[in-house]
Design a protein around this motif. Structure first.
Motif, PDB file in Angstrom:
ATOM      1  N   PHE A   1     -21.838  18.846 -21.270  1.00  0.00           N
ATOM      2  CA  PHE A   1     -22.907  19.088 -21.028  1.00  0.00           C
ATOM      3  C   PHE A   1     -22.736  20.240 -21.655  1.00  0.00           C
ATOM      4  O   PHE A   1     -23.224  21.114 -21.456  1.00  0.00           O
ATOM      5  CB  PHE A   1     -22.811  19.776 -19.495  1.00  0.00           C
ATOM      6  CG  PHE A   1     -23.061  18.298 -18.437  1.00  0.00           C
ATOM      7  CD1 PHE A   1     -24.922  18.048 -19.280  1.00  0.00           C
ATOM      8  CD2 PHE A   1     -22.542  16.883 -18.266  1.00  0.00           C
ATOM      9  CE1 PHE A   1     -25.001  16.570 -18.704  1.00  0.00           C
ATOM     10  CE2 PHE A   1     -22.436  15.909 -17.439  1.00  0.00           C
ATOM     11  CZ  PHE A   1     -24.078  15.620 -17.458  1.00  0.00           C
ATOM     12  N   SER A   2     -21.351  21.201 -22.017  1.00  0.00           N
ATOM     13  CA  SER A   2     -20.995  21.814 -22.221  1.00  0.00           C
ATOM     14  C   SER A   2     -22.072  22.095 -23.835  1.00  0.00           C
ATOM     15  O   SER A   2     -22.455  23.424 -24.389  1.00  0.00           O
ATOM     16  CB  SER A   2     -19.290  22.408 -23.141  1.00  0.00           C
ATOM     17  OG  SER A   2     -18.952  22.231 -21.727  1.00  0.00           O
TER      18      SER A   2
ATOM     19  N   VAL B   1     -25.295  23.859 -23.280  1.00  0.00           N
ATOM     20  CA  VAL B   1     -25.446  24.506 -23.081  1.00  0.00           C
ATOM     21  C   VAL B   1     -25.915  25.162 -24.433  1.00  0.00           C
ATOM     22  O   VAL B   1     -26.617  25.689 -25.370  1.00  0.00           O
ATOM     23  CB  VAL B   1     -25.005  25.089 -22.424  1.00  0.00           C
ATOM     24  CG1 VAL B   1     -24.697  26.533 -22.487  1.00  0.00           C
ATOM     25  CG2 VAL B   1     -24.971  24.242 -20.582  1.00  0.00           C
TER      26      VAL B   1
ATOM     27  N   GLN C   1     -28.682  24.111 -27.098  1.00  0.00           N
ATOM     28  CA  GLN C   1     -30.225  25.069 -26.388  1.00  0.00           C
ATOM     29  C   GLN C   1     -30.225  26.468 -26.397  1.00  0.00           C
ATOM     30  O   GLN C   1     -30.756  26.539 -27.414  1.00  0.00           O
ATOM     31  CB  GLN C   1     -30.269  24.247 -24.999  1.00  0.00           C
ATOM     32  CG  GLN C   1     -30.107  23.024 -24.820  1.00  0.00           C
ATOM     33  CD  GLN C   1     -30.482  22.889 -23.489  1.00  0.00           C
ATOM     34  OE1 GLN C   1     -31.093  23.501 -22.185  1.00  0.00           O
ATOM     35  NE2 GLN C   1     -31.671  21.651 -23.017  1.00  0.00           N
ATOM     36  N   ILE C   2     -29.727  26.629 -26.631  1.00  0.00           N
ATOM     37  CA  ILE C   2     -28.668  28.584 -27.327  1.00  0.00           C
ATOM     38  C   ILE C   2     -29.201  28.520 -28.510  1.00  0.00           C
ATOM     39  O   ILE C   2     -29.532  29.281 -28.998  1.00  0.00           O
ATOM     40  CB  ILE C   2     -27.576  29.350 -26.488  1.00  0.00           C
ATOM     41  CG1 ILE C   2     -27.524  28.653 -25.284  1.00  0.00           C
ATOM     42  CG2 ILE C   2     -27.239  30.267 -27.669  1.00  0.00           C
ATOM     43  CD1 ILE C   2     -25.859  29.299 -24.483  1.00  0.00           C
TER      44      ILE C   2
ATOM     45  N   ILE D   1     -32.480  27.853 -29.261  1.00  0.00           N
ATOM     46  CA  ILE D   1     -33.467  29.058 -28.856  1.00  0.00           C
ATOM     47  C   ILE D   1     -33.694  30.416 -29.848  1.00  0.00           C
ATOM     48  O   ILE D   1     -34.456  31.101 -30.587  1.00  0.00           O
ATOM     49  CB  ILE D   1     -32.526  29.892 -27.357  1.00  0.00           C
ATOM     50  CG1 ILE D   1     -32.906  29.136 -26.542  1.00  0.00           C
ATOM     51  CG2 ILE D   1     -33.353  31.278 -27.193  1.00  0.00           C
ATOM     52  CD1 ILE D   1     -32.554  28.621 -25.035  1.00  0.00           C
TER      53      ILE D   1
ATOM     54  N   PRO E   1     -41.066  26.126 -26.409  1.00  0.00           N
ATOM     55  CA  PRO E   1     -39.377  25.249 -25.808  1.00  0.00           C
ATOM     56  C   PRO E   1     -39.012  24.024 -27.183  1.00  0.00           C
ATOM     57  O   PRO E   1     -38.324  23.259 -26.610  1.00  0.00           O
ATOM     58  CB  PRO E   1     -39.117  25.308 -24.630  1.00  0.00           C
ATOM     59  CG  PRO E   1     -39.829  24.882 -23.898  1.00  0.00           C
ATOM     60  CD  PRO E   1     -41.439  25.636 -24.517  1.00  0.00           C
ATOM     61  N   ASP E   2     -40.275  23.936 -27.852  1.00  0.00           N
ATOM     62  CA  ASP E   2     -40.287  22.654 -28.564  1.00  0.00           C
ATOM     63  C   ASP E   2     -39.099  22.311 -29.364  1.00  0.00           C
ATOM     64  O   ASP E   2     -38.616  21.214 -29.002  1.00  0.00           O
ATOM     65  CB  ASP E   2     -41.744  22.275 -29.751  1.00  0.00           C
ATOM     66  CG  ASP E   2     -42.897  22.137 -28.998  1.00  0.00           C
ATOM     67  OD1 ASP E   2     -42.883  22.294 -27.877  1.00  0.00           O
ATOM     68  OD2 ASP E   2     -43.820  22.416 -29.644  1.00  0.00           O
TER      69      ASP E   2
ATOM     70  N   LEU F   1     -36.053  21.208 -27.566  1.00  0.00           N
ATOM     71  CA  LEU F   1     -36.422  19.986 -26.768  1.00  0.00           C
ATOM     72  C   LEU F   1     -36.302  18.868 -27.724  1.00  0.00           C
ATOM     73  O   LEU F   1     -35.334  18.036 -27.198  1.00  0.00           O
ATOM     74  CB  LEU F   1     -38.086  19.023 -26.392  1.00  0.00           C
ATOM     75  CG  LEU F   1     -37.653  18.366 -26.231  1.00  0.00           C
ATOM     76  CD1 LEU F   1     -37.246  18.007 -24.498  1.00  0.00           C
ATOM     77  CD2 LEU F   1     -39.716  17.749 -25.698  1.00  0.00           C
TER      78      LEU F   1
ATOM     79  N   THR G   1     -33.200  22.231 -18.447  1.00  0.00           N
ATOM     80  CA  THR G   1     -32.954  23.005 -19.330  1.00  0.00           C
ATOM     81  C   THR G   1     -34.054  23.383 -20.344  1.00  0.00           C
ATOM     82  O   THR G   1     -34.253  24.887 -20.217  1.00  0.00           O
ATOM     83  CB  THR G   1     -31.807  22.724 -19.484  1.00  0.00           C
ATOM     84  OG1 THR G   1     -31.832  21.278 -19.870  1.00  0.00           O
ATOM     85  CG2 THR G   1     -30.604  23.043 -18.424  1.00  0.00           C
TER      86      THR G   1
ATOM     87  N   LEU H   1     -37.426  23.005 -20.932  1.00  0.00           N
ATOM     88  CA  LEU H   1     -38.364  23.503 -20.694  1.00  0.00           C
ATOM     89  C   LEU H   1     -38.566  24.388 -20.265  1.00  0.00           C
ATOM     90  O   LEU H   1     -38.834  25.356 -19.962  1.00  0.00           O
ATOM     91  CB  LEU H   1     -39.259  22.671 -20.095  1.00  0.00           C
ATOM     92  CG  LEU H   1     -39.881  21.081 -20.648  1.00  0.00           C
ATOM     93  CD1 LEU H   1     -39.220  20.301 -21.667  1.00  0.00           C
ATOM     94  CD2 LEU H   1     -41.366  20.428 -19.764  1.00  0.00           C
ATOM     95  N   LEU H   2     -37.112  24.724 -19.287  1.00  0.00           N
ATOM     96  CA  LEU H   2     -37.292  26.147 -18.581  1.00  0.00           C
ATOM     97  C   LEU H   2     -36.790  26.817 -19.855  1.00  0.00           C
ATOM     98  O   LEU H   2     -36.616  28.554 -19.627  1.00  0.00           O
ATOM     99  CB  LEU H   2     -35.770  26.509 -17.685  1.00  0.00           C
ATOM    100  CG  LEU H   2     -36.281  25.430 -15.780  1.00  0.00           C
ATOM    101  CD1 LEU H   2     -35.773  26.036 -14.882  1.00  0.00           C
ATOM    102  CD2 LEU H   2     -37.803  26.121 -15.376  1.00  0.00           C
ATOM    103  N   SER H   3     -35.939  27.143 -20.768  1.00  0.00           N
ATOM    104  CA  SER H   3     -35.684  27.400 -22.055  1.00  0.00           C
ATOM    105  C   SER H   3     -36.461  28.482 -22.707  1.00  0.00           C
ATOM    106  O   SER H   3     -36.637  29.215 -23.395  1.00  0.00           O
ATOM    107  CB  SER H   3     -35.002  26.935 -22.820  1.00  0.00           C
ATOM    108  OG  SER H   3     -35.416  25.712 -23.451  1.00  0.00           O
TER     109      SER H   3
ATOM    110  N   LEU I   1     -36.613  31.688 -20.909  1.00  0.00           N
ATOM    111  CA  LEU I   1     -35.703  32.560 -21.568  1.00  0.00           C
ATOM    112  C   LEU I   1     -36.532  32.962 -22.957  1.00  0.00           C
ATOM    113  O   LEU I   1     -36.007  33.913 -22.882  1.00  0.00           O
ATOM    114  CB  LEU I   1     -34.078  31.860 -21.890  1.00  0.00           C
ATOM    115  CG  LEU I   1     -33.324  32.242 -22.101  1.00  0.00           C
ATOM    116  CD1 LEU I   1     -33.158  33.562 -21.504  1.00  0.00           C
ATOM    117  CD2 LEU I   1     -32.039  31.204 -22.542  1.00  0.00           C
TER     118      LEU I   1
END
Lengths: 246, 220
Positions: free
Chosen positions: A27-28, A31, A34-35, A38, A64-65, A68, A119, A121-123, A126
């Motif tokens: 999970f780290s 994150v 995903q960063i 982004i 956020p494609d 994903l 996360t 989709l919510l990104s 952000l």
């Protein structure tokens, strides 16, 4: 000989929670990946423009494609990783069977997919906040309302499960023979080359159309769920044939 | 609904941490997850508050706008301005115009059409109507950010000074899992913009001169 008997459900539950703890570092990496996505998305995922004598319009689109896509890759790698021997050996901390091990792995992948889809989709929000607050851009949101957000989470979850199931099957095959480590990349790259040669597309484009171009939700859910279940059953069957412990 | 999902997500993470905590103490990964999801949740709330108002969806697609522009031109050239109300942006009246001539001037590259209708009765008012096609991007109306040309009447010269604009828009769209079922496209964007027409109603004996504009006298 042990006089204690444990049910399959109890074993799966214990293994699932243990795997959540043992694989928490995945999970780290979620994150982190995903960063990274982004950051790559900050330039916008596409742009277009129009020019006239007095009015020039440049439009940058945010979505956020890419996050994903990166999350799908993460899902695939995570699924392959949990089939490797060091991870499988974790199961021997418990009274275990191949079936309980696989079921707890699938439950772990379901959890990872839920977290990954939400996360990812919510990104997108952000991403919008960074463009608004840091890049000082005039931002318009033409995204749909909450009802479409739910649709997005469900569909993203199903994509992640599908890719996770592919990864789990491939990981299982690699455990059977290390030759698959070479075979799968060759097969994948070879298919991509064939796509360029064959006029109406070959396997990859047809698979893409089958899932990603499906516009009827009911059919999409059916296709992804059935495929994922089939892939997981195939993987469980393969892992059941492995020796108990090498 | 979004809030419900956020609460569910928070609950899931809390449960995971609690479940994991029964095996080991909380490690930095848990905090990383909590901080990341908190940032995502805060962003979700902030987006709702800080982004621009929801832009309205303009009617129809590219074809509808092209047709609208075509019918606007036809109606104005026939003097049927009552049929062009939909595209009216601005109306200005210059009362009691006493000069014998009126020179309409614009920037050399403005190139816009000016329709002129000579009034039948005795009326010394010069009436100006500015018509235009809105700025739409992919069917969404951004007309409110277009700056209208400055129009001034000084002496016997009516000057039209368009304002140069570079508009940078950032549009947040749905993600692919949503677009797959809503039919939106992230490619093949279409714009409609910029076309504006000026319609003048002038006293019948007024002599007209044009500089850098296409003047078309309406024959009603």
């Amino acid at each position: 000989m042990s006089l204690t008997t444990t049910s399959l459900a109890e074993t799966v539950k214990k293994q699932y929670f243990y795997k959540l703890k043992a694989n928490i570092d995945s999970f780290s990496s979620l994150v982190g990946i995903q960063i990274l996505a982004i950051l790559f998305s900050l330039g916008g995922i596409s742009s277009s423009g129009m020019g006239g004598s007095f009015v020039n319009v440049n439009v940058k689109y945010y979505s956020p494609d890419l996050v994903l896509v990166f999350t799908l890759i993460w899902s695939f790698i995570t699924a392959v990783t949990i089939t490797t021997r060091p991870y499988r050996n974790h199961d021997f901390s418990f009274v275990t069977s191949r079936l309980s091990s696989s079921l707890s792995n699938i439950l772990f992948l379901v959890t990872a997919s839920v977290l990954g889809s939400v996360t990812a989709l919510l990104s997108g929000n952000l991403l919008q906040m960074i463009s608004y607050l840091i890049l000082n851009e005039q931002l318009y949101n033409i995204g749909s309302g909450a009802e479409h957000m739910v649709l997005g989470f469900v569909v993203a979850f199903l994509y992640l499960m599908l890719i996770g199931a592919c990864g789990y099957l491939i990981g299982s095959l690699i455990q059977v023979s290390k030759l698959f480590v070479l075979l799968f990349p060759i097969l994948f790259i070879g298919l991509l080359f064939l796509e360029g040669v064959v006029t109406n597309g070959f396997i990859v484009s047809n698979v893409y159309k089958f899932y990603a171009m499906e516009s009827v939700l009911f059919l999409f859910v059916g296709k992804t769920v059935l495929t994922a279940v089939a892939l997981f059953i195939a993987a469980i069957s393969i892992l059941n044939r492995l020796e108990v412990r090498r | 609904m979004s809030l419900l999902l956020i609460v569910l997500l928070g609950g899931l993470i809390f449960y995971m941490i609690k479940a994991g905590n029964s095996f080991v103490t909380i490690k930095i990964t848990h905090w990383l997850l909590v901080v990341y999801t908190s940032v995502l949740v805060l962003s979700t709330i902030a987006v709702a508050v800080l982004t621009e108002e929801t832009i309205s969806q303009a009617k129809g697609g590219q074809e509808v706008h092209d047709e609208g522009l075509s019918s606007l031109y036809t109606n104005l050239s026939k003097g049927q301005i009552d049929k062009a109300d939909e595209y009216l942006i601005k109306e200005i009246k210059f009362d009691n115009y006493q000069n014998q001539t009126l020179t309409i001037t614009a920037s050399p590259d403005y190139g816009s059409q000016v329709f002129v209708e000579k009034k039948q009765g005795e009326d010394s008012t010069v009436e100006l109507f500015l018509y235009g096609n809105e700025l739409t991007v992919d069917g969404y109306d951004f007309s409110n950010i277009i700056k209208l040309p400055d129009i001034e009447l000084a002496g016997h010269t009516l000057s039209i000074v368009p304002i140069r604009q570079n508009i940078d828009l950032s549009i947040a769209t749905n993600s692919y899992p949503i677009r797959q079922f809503t039919g939106e496209f992230i490619q093949n964007h279409y714009f409609s913009s910029g076309e504006s027409f000026i319609y003048l109603r002038v006293p019948r004996d007024l002599e007209l001169n044009a500089e850098n504009v296409y003047l078309e006298v309406v024959d009603k």
